[in-house]
Write an enzyme that holds these catalytic residues in place. Structure first.
Site, PDB file in Angstrom:
ATOM      1  N   HIS A 121      -8.928  -3.781  -2.436  1.00 35.40           N
ATOM      2  CA  HIS A 121      -8.015  -2.960  -1.641  1.00 35.40           C
ATOM      3  C   HIS A 121      -8.477  -1.501  -1.627  1.00 35.40           C
ATOM      4  O   HIS A 121      -8.559  -0.872  -0.564  1.00 35.40           O
ATOM      5  CB  HIS A 121      -6.605  -3.080  -2.245  1.00 35.40           C
ATOM      6  CG  HIS A 121      -5.558  -2.266  -1.572  1.00 35.40           C
ATOM      7  ND1 HIS A 121      -4.602  -2.827  -0.752  1.00 35.40           N
ATOM      8  CD2 HIS A 121      -5.278  -0.936  -1.606  1.00 35.40           C
ATOM      9  CE1 HIS A 121      -3.803  -1.877  -0.309  1.00 35.40           C
ATOM     10  NE2 HIS A 121      -4.190  -0.719  -0.820  1.00 35.40           N
ATOM     11  N   GLU A 122      -8.791  -0.961  -2.809  1.00 36.37           N
ATOM     12  CA  GLU A 122      -9.216   0.445  -2.884  1.00 36.37           C
ATOM     13  C   GLU A 122     -10.590   0.636  -2.234  1.00 36.37           C
ATOM     14  O   GLU A 122     -10.832   1.657  -1.577  1.00 36.37           O
ATOM     15  CB  GLU A 122      -9.217   0.939  -4.328  1.00 36.37           C
ATOM     16  CG  GLU A 122      -7.860   0.879  -5.015  1.00 36.37           C
ATOM     17  CD  GLU A 122      -6.709   1.486  -4.237  1.00 36.37           C
ATOM     18  OE1 GLU A 122      -6.915   2.468  -3.484  1.00 36.37           O
ATOM     19  OE2 GLU A 122      -5.578   0.966  -4.350  1.00 36.37           O
ATOM     20  N   HIS A 138     -10.114   1.070   1.417  1.00 31.87           N
ATOM     21  CA  HIS A 138      -9.705   2.440   1.777  1.00 31.87           C
ATOM     22  C   HIS A 138     -10.920   3.346   1.956  1.00 31.87           C
ATOM     23  O   HIS A 138     -10.988   4.116   2.910  1.00 31.87           O
ATOM     24  CB  HIS A 138      -8.780   3.037   0.714  1.00 31.87           C
ATOM     25  CG  HIS A 138      -7.348   2.662   0.878  1.00 31.87           C
ATOM     26  ND1 HIS A 138      -6.627   2.925   2.024  1.00 31.87           N
ATOM     27  CD2 HIS A 138      -6.495   2.039   0.041  1.00 31.87           C
ATOM     28  CE1 HIS A 138      -5.397   2.481   1.885  1.00 31.87           C
ATOM     29  NE2 HIS A 138      -5.287   1.933   0.685  1.00 31.87           N
ATOM     30  N   CYS A 170       0.849  -1.186   0.000  1.00 32.64           N
ATOM     31  CA  CYS A 170       0.000   0.000   0.000  1.00 32.64           C
ATOM     32  C   CYS A 170       0.884   1.234   0.000  1.00 32.64           C
ATOM     33  O   CYS A 170       1.885   1.281   0.722  1.00 32.64           O
ATOM     34  CB  CYS A 170      -0.893  -0.008   1.243  1.00 32.64           C
ATOM     35  SG  CYS A 170      -2.003   1.393   1.379  1.00 32.64           S
TER      36      CYS A 170
END
Length: 181
Positions: free
Chosen positions: A146-147, A150, A104
């Site tokens: 993953h995004e 966030h 990351c």
């Protein structure tokens, strides 16, 4: 997430929010203004992602708590996926659960084996408000998940347990960027 190539872009490179920054741990708000400021943010996200050799970047990683992310990420067949999504929703995450190395930009220089589904579908819109559906498999599915994490105020380390979590915590404590905070 990280990548190796750096194509040109017109945006400005913004400072990254590193692990421990409050923006990384709060859910992001929906975008309501689809004007020129959003277009500038998307350009800046691409510029910042490329400058740091990433494959994806969420707005809160540059301190903007809005539901926007960009990506330039290959799948497992080396097909390049390039784009952005505004107000995304993860509508599918299924298939095999695979553990793979995940890094990351907000935890520079570190990575850990993280479990993710090998298929993901994200729905949202473009910066002009047009609907978009993004299908990802393999590494690209990992990037999408993953995004999306966030934007929900989570990072990949939140998925780790046991010795993997302890090992990453020790690595974070030894980094120069964490000690400088």
């Amino acid at each position: 997430m990280r990548n190796g190539s750096i194509p040109g872009t017109h945006g400005r490179v913004r400072p990254l929010t590193l692990l421990g920054g409050p923006a990384l741990h709060e859910p992001c708000a929906d975008v309501s203004d689809f004007g020129p400021e959003l277009a500038s943010l998307v350009e800046d996200l691409f510029a910042t992602m490329y400058a740091h050799e990433g494959v994806g970047l969420a707005a809160n990683q540059v301190g903007v708590p809005l539901r926007v992310f960009v990506y330039d990420c290959p799948d497992d067949e080396e097909v390049r996926h390039l784009g952005h999504v505004v107000n995304p929703r993860l509508v599918e995450a299924d298939g095999l659960v695979l553990r793979g190395p995940e890094g990351c930009l907000s935890l520079p220089g570190l990575e850990a084996g993280t479990e993710r589904y090998d298929h993901a579908v994200v729905e949202g819109s473009t910066l002009t408000g047009e609907p978009v559906t993004i299908h990802g498999t393999g590494f690209f599915a990992r990037c999408l998940q993953h995004e999306m994490d966030h934007l929900e105020g989570r990072i990949y380390a939140d998925h780790l347990t046991g010795w993997r979590r302890r090992k990453l915590s020790r690595q974070v404590a030894r980094t120069s960027w964490h000690r400088a905070r």
